[in-house]
Motif scaffolding. Structure first.
Motif, PDB file in Angstrom:
ATOM      1  N   LEU A  99     -18.051  -7.772   5.519  1.00  0.00           N
ATOM      2  CA  LEU A  99     -16.990  -6.828   5.173  1.00  0.00           C
ATOM      3  C   LEU A  99     -16.710  -5.871   6.330  1.00  0.00           C
ATOM      4  O   LEU A  99     -15.561  -5.488   6.571  1.00  0.00           O
ATOM      5  CB  LEU A  99     -17.375  -6.051   3.920  1.00  0.00           C
ATOM      6  N   LYS A 100     -17.782  -5.503   7.062  1.00  0.00           N
ATOM      7  CA  LYS A 100     -17.591  -4.657   8.245  1.00  0.00           C
ATOM      8  C   LYS A 100     -16.734  -5.353   9.283  1.00  0.00           C
ATOM      9  O   LYS A 100     -15.837  -4.757   9.898  1.00  0.00           O
ATOM     10  CB  LYS A 100     -18.957  -4.285   8.828  1.00  0.00           C
TER      11      LYS A 100
ATOM     12  N   PHE B 271      -7.762 -12.066   3.099  1.00  0.00           N
ATOM     13  CA  PHE B 271      -6.437 -11.933   3.702  1.00  0.00           C
ATOM     14  C   PHE B 271      -5.764 -10.650   3.214  1.00  0.00           C
ATOM     15  O   PHE B 271      -5.111  -9.943   3.971  1.00  0.00           O
ATOM     16  CB  PHE B 271      -5.570 -13.151   3.373  1.00  0.00           C
ATOM     17  N   SER B 272      -5.921 -10.382   1.923  1.00  0.00           N
ATOM     18  CA  SER B 272      -5.322  -9.177   1.358  1.00  0.00           C
ATOM     19  C   SER B 272      -5.914  -7.924   1.991  1.00  0.00           C
ATOM     20  O   SER B 272      -5.184  -7.004   2.383  1.00  0.00           O
ATOM     21  CB  SER B 272      -5.536  -9.148  -0.156  1.00  0.00           C
ATOM     22  N   LEU B 273      -7.254  -7.873   2.099  1.00  0.00           N
ATOM     23  CA  LEU B 273      -7.916  -6.726   2.706  1.00  0.00           C
ATOM     24  C   LEU B 273      -7.467  -6.544   4.148  1.00  0.00           C
ATOM     25  O   LEU B 273      -7.186  -5.420   4.599  1.00  0.00           O
ATOM     26  CB  LEU B 273      -9.441  -6.907   2.639  1.00  0.00           C
ATOM     27  N   PHE B 274      -7.387  -7.653   4.880  1.00  0.00           N
ATOM     28  CA  PHE B 274      -6.927  -7.576   6.270  1.00  0.00           C
ATOM     29  C   PHE B 274      -5.509  -7.028   6.345  1.00  0.00           C
ATOM     30  O   PHE B 274      -5.195  -6.150   7.157  1.00  0.00           O
ATOM     31  CB  PHE B 274      -6.983  -8.968   6.920  1.00  0.00           C
ATOM     32  N   PHE B 275      -4.620  -7.539   5.477  1.00  0.00           N
ATOM     33  CA  PHE B 275      -3.223  -7.131   5.564  1.00  0.00           C
ATOM     34  C   PHE B 275      -2.988  -5.697   5.085  1.00  0.00           C
ATOM     35  O   PHE B 275      -1.978  -5.098   5.433  1.00  0.00           O
ATOM     36  CB  PHE B 275      -2.331  -8.107   4.792  1.00  0.00           C
TER      37      PHE B 275
ATOM     38  N   ALA C 144       5.235   0.138   1.672  1.00  0.00           N
ATOM     39  CA  ALA C 144       5.448  -0.851   0.611  1.00  0.00           C
ATOM     40  C   ALA C 144       4.695  -2.139   0.912  1.00  0.00           C
ATOM     41  O   ALA C 144       4.114  -2.767   0.015  1.00  0.00           O
ATOM     42  CB  ALA C 144       6.944  -1.132   0.457  1.00  0.00           C
ATOM     43  N   ASN C 145       4.690  -2.563   2.176  1.00  0.00           N
ATOM     44  CA  ASN C 145       3.917  -3.741   2.585  1.00  0.00           C
ATOM     45  C   ASN C 145       2.434  -3.549   2.298  1.00  0.00           C
ATOM     46  O   ASN C 145       1.744  -4.468   1.838  1.00  0.00           O
ATOM     47  CB  ASN C 145       4.111  -3.998   4.079  1.00  0.00           C
ATOM     48  N   THR C 146       1.937  -2.346   2.567  1.00  0.00           N
ATOM     49  CA  THR C 146       0.531  -2.052   2.341  1.00  0.00           C
ATOM     50  C   THR C 146       0.192  -2.107   0.860  1.00  0.00           C
ATOM     51  O   THR C 146      -0.837  -2.667   0.452  1.00  0.00           O
ATOM     52  CB  THR C 146       0.181  -0.669   2.911  1.00  0.00           C
ATOM     53  N   VAL C 147       1.047  -1.519   0.028  1.00  0.00           N
ATOM     54  CA  VAL C 147       0.835  -1.548  -1.419  1.00  0.00           C
ATOM     55  C   VAL C 147       0.839  -2.988  -1.928  1.00  0.00           C
ATOM     56  O   VAL C 147      -0.012  -3.395  -2.734  1.00  0.00           O
ATOM     57  CB  VAL C 147       1.914  -0.719  -2.144  1.00  0.00           C
ATOM     58  N   ALA C 148       1.788  -3.782  -1.436  1.00  0.00           N
ATOM     59  CA  ALA C 148       1.860  -5.184  -1.850  1.00  0.00           C
ATOM     60  C   ALA C 148       0.610  -5.945  -1.431  1.00  0.00           C
ATOM     61  O   ALA C 148       0.069  -6.756  -2.194  1.00  0.00           O
ATOM     62  CB  ALA C 148       3.106  -5.838  -1.260  1.00  0.00           C
ATOM     63  N   ALA C 149       0.141  -5.687  -0.206  1.00  0.00           N
ATOM     64  CA  ALA C 149      -1.063  -6.367   0.277  1.00  0.00           C
ATOM     65  C   ALA C 149      -2.279  -6.017  -0.571  1.00  0.00           C
ATOM     66  O   ALA C 149      -3.121  -6.867  -0.866  1.00  0.00           O
ATOM     67  CB  ALA C 149      -1.313  -6.004   1.743  1.00  0.00           C
TER      68      ALA C 149
ATOM     69  N   VAL D  98     -13.255  -3.864  10.759  1.00  0.00           N
ATOM     70  CA  VAL D  98     -13.034  -3.589  12.184  1.00  0.00           C
ATOM     71  C   VAL D  98     -11.878  -4.426  12.714  1.00  0.00           C
ATOM     72  O   VAL D  98     -11.021  -3.932  13.476  1.00  0.00           O
ATOM     73  CB  VAL D  98     -14.318  -3.864  12.997  1.00  0.00           C
ATOM     74  N   LEU D  99     -11.832  -5.710  12.318  1.00  0.00           N
ATOM     75  CA  LEU D  99     -10.741  -6.573  12.754  1.00  0.00           C
ATOM     76  C   LEU D  99      -9.403  -6.041  12.246  1.00  0.00           C
ATOM     77  O   LEU D  99      -8.415  -5.987  12.988  1.00  0.00           O
ATOM     78  CB  LEU D  99     -10.978  -7.992  12.239  1.00  0.00           C
ATOM     79  N   GLY D 100      -9.376  -5.633  10.965  1.00  0.00           N
ATOM     80  CA  GLY D 100      -8.138  -5.104  10.403  1.00  0.00           C
ATOM     81  C   GLY D 100      -7.703  -3.825  11.086  1.00  0.00           C
ATOM     82  O   GLY D 100      -6.512  -3.636  11.385  1.00  0.00           O
TER      83      GLY D 100
END
Length: 486
Positions: free
Chosen positions: A27-28, A162-166, A335-340, A32-34
C-alpha cells in the motif's frame, strides 16, 4: 504462450518470508507512486490545459498536443516492453518522467522549433510510463491477493488499486489548475461583479458550441486581449519544472522494485523479446474482446482531448479569459478524484454493467446540454459543466482501464500498450481537428464515438454472459488465458 508463474504454495511461502507487514508495504508503494504521478502531472496538466489558448497563433498549441499523442502512438507500438525489459517498471517510470521535462522547459521560449520536438519527447516517454505503471499495479495486486491467502480476488484488487492510484493522479488536475489560476490571476485587472466577469465579447454568440475555430477573428482577438503577462507565465513554468524533478526523486527513493515480488510472476524481461513488441501488441487485436473495446478506449482519448483543447478554448478562454482556465478545470480535477474514489464502491452495489449504462446516459445528456446551452459570463456555470464531465470521465477511465488488467493477466504489457495506443489515437484525431471544425461538430463527434464504444462494450458483456451460460466456470480471465496458452 505459457505464463511463467510460481506455484501457489511457493508464492505464499515467499510472501510469508517477507513478513507480516508486507501488505502495508504494498500500500505504501501505491501511495508513493500515486503521489509522484500527482506531482508530475500537476505540472503536465497545468501546462497542457493552457496550450490551445496561450499558443493560438498558427494553432501551435493544438499541434503541440497532437504531436504528443501522435508520438505516443508510436511509443506504445514499439517501446513499452523493450524499455521495461531493460530497466524494470520502477526505473522506466523515472526515465519517462525525465522525458517530460523538456516540454515544460520549452514554455520559456514557445515556438514550433521548441514545442513540437519536446512534445514528441513526451509521447515517446508516455508509452513506457503508463505501461510500467499499469503492470506494476497489476503485479502487486496479485502479490497482495496471495498475502491474503486469496481471500481477496486479484481482479477486485486490480480495480481497487487502480482506483486508489487514480485518486492521487486526478488530484493533479486540481493542484495544477489551482497553481495556474493563482499565478496567472495575481494582480489581474478584470473586474468581477455579482459572480460575473466583465467582458466586451458577445459571449452568447461567439463562445461555447458556437465557437467556430481559432481563426475566427472575434474570438481570437478576445482571447489575445486577456493574455497573461510573460513574467507570470515564466513563474508558472519554473514551478512546474520543479514539480517534475520532485516526482522523479520520489519514485527513485520511495518505490520498491518489482524484483521483490518475483514469486508472483517473473518480470517481462524473461517472457518477451523487445524485438517482438510490435507483433505482441498487435496480436492483442486478434482477441474479439479487445477489438470490441477499441471504440470506447478511443472515446476516452477523444473526450479528454476535447476538455483539454476545445472546452478550455471555446468555452472558458473565450468567455472568461485564459487565467480562468485553471479556475474552471479545478472542478474537473475534483470531480475526477471523487469518481476515482467512489467507482469501486458504486460498482460493488450497482455492478459494472449498470454503472457504465448510467454513465453513458449521464454523459450523453451533458453533451446535449452543451450543444444547446447559451454561454454567459457567470463563471461558476463553466465549473459545473466541466465537473459533470469529470465525474463521467473518471468512471470511464477506471472501468475500462482496469478491464485490461482483468482480461489479460500475465500479458499486461501488451494489453495496456493497446489501451494507451488507441486512447492516443482518439486524442490525436481530436487535437488535429481542433483547428478545422466548429465546436458544435466536435461535440457531435464525441457523442457519436461514445455511443459506438458503449455498444461495443455491451456486446463484450453479452458474449461473456452467453459464455457463462454454457460454462459457468468461464470468466473474462479464463477466456483470456485460454487464448494466450493456445
Amino acid at each position: 504462450m505459457q505464463e511463467d508463474v510460481a506455484t501457489e504454495s511457493e508464492a505464499l511461502e515467499a510472501m510469508e518470508k517477507l513478513g507480516p507487514r508486507e501488505k502495508w508495504r504494498i500500500l505504501k508503494n501505491i501511495a508513493v507512486l500515486g503521489i509522484a504521478f500527482m506531482i508530475h502531472f500537476t505540472a503536465f496538466h497545468g501546462t497542457s490545459n493552457l496550450q490551445s489558448s496561450l499558443h493560438n497563433d498558427g494553432s501551435l498549441g493544438a499541434y503541440t498536443l497532437a504531436s504528443i499523442y501522435g508520438s505516443l502512438i508510436l511509443s506504445n507500438l514499439f517501446l513499452p516492453v523493450l524499455v521495461i525489459r531493460h530497466l524494470g517498471c520502477k526505473w522506466t517510470i523515472v526515465v519517462s518522467f525525465v522525458a517530460y521535462m523538456p516540454y515544460i522547459a520549452a514554455q520559456f521560449y514557445p515556438s514550433f522549433a521548441t514545442l513540437i520536438p519536446s512534445g514528441l519527447a513526451v509521447g515517446f516517454g508516455g508509452g513506457p510510463l503508463w505501461c510500467a505503471k499499469c503492470t506494476y499495479l497489476s503485479i502487486i495486486a496479485e502479490a497482495f491477493s496471495i498475502a491474503t491467502r486469496r481471500k481477496v480476488r486479484t481482479e477486485y484488487l486490480i480495480v481497487k488499486f487502480f482506483s486508489l492510484f487514480f485518486v492521487f493522479y486526478q488530484l493533479a488536475q486540481v493542484l495544477g489548475n489551482l497553481i495556474s489560476f493563482t499565478v496567472l490571476s495575481y494582480g489581474e485587472a478584470e473586474s468581477v461583479v455579482n459572480g460575473t466577469i466583465e467582458t466586451s465579447v458577445n459571449i452568447s454568440v461567439t463562445c461555447g458550441a458556437n465557437y467556430a475555430a481559432p481563426i475566427h477573428q472575434e474570438a481570437k482577438s478576445a482571447i489575445d486581449l486577456k493574455r497573461p503577462e510573460p513574467e507570470q507565465l515564466n513563474r508558472l513554468t519554473g514551478i512546474f519544472l520543479a514539480c517534475m524533478v520532485g516526482a522523479c526523486v520520489s519514485v527513485a527513493l520511495g518505490v520498491d522494485s518489482l524484483k521483490r515480488y518475483n514469486m508472483v510472476r517473473k518480470g517481462p524481461e524473461n517472457r518477451i523479446s523487445g524485438m517482438n513488441t510490435l507483433v505482441i501488441t498487435l496480436r492483442q487485436l486478434s482477441h474479439r474482446y479487445q477489438l470490441l473495446l477499441l471504440p470506447i478506449v478511443a472515446f476516452i482519448g477523444v473526450a479528454q482531448a476535447f476538455i483539454t483543447a476545445d472546452f478550455t478554448k471555446s468555452f472558458v478562454a473565450c468567455g472568461l479569459g485564459i487565467s480562468y482556465i485553471g479556475y474552471a478545470m479545478i472542478s474537473y480535477g475534483l470531480a475526477n478524484t471523487v469518481a476515482a474514489a467512489c467507482t469501486p464502491y458504486v460498482t460493488k452495489h450497482l455492478g459494472r454493467r449498470l454503472l457504465i449504462l448510467v454513465t453513458f446516459v449521464f454523459h450523453a445528456a451533458l453533451i446535449v446540454f452543451m450543444l444547446l446551452w447559451t454561454p454567459t459570463n457567470e463563471y461558476y456555470k463553466y465549473s459545473i459543466i466541466v465537473a459533470c464531465w469529470g465525474l463521467a470521465d473518471g468512471v470511464w477511465l477506471i472501468q475500462i482501464n482496469s478491464l485490461s488488467g482483468i482480461l489479460f493477466p500475465g500479458n499486461e504489457e501488451a494489453a495496456f500498450s493497446n489501451f494507451r495506443l488507441w486512447e492516443a489515437c482518439g486524442s490525436v484525431v481530436m487535437y488535429s481537428a481542433s483547428s478545422f471544425f466548429p465546436t458544435f461538430h466536435k461535440l457531435l463527434f464525441v457523442l457519436g464515438i461514445m455511443t459506438v464504444g458503449t455498444i461495443g462494450y455491451g456486446m463484450t458483456e453479452l458474449m461473456e454472459y452467453q459464455a457463462k451460460r454454457i460454462d459457468p466456470e468461464k470468466s473474462f480471465e479464463v477466456v483470456s488465458q485460454e487464448q494466450h496458452d493456445s
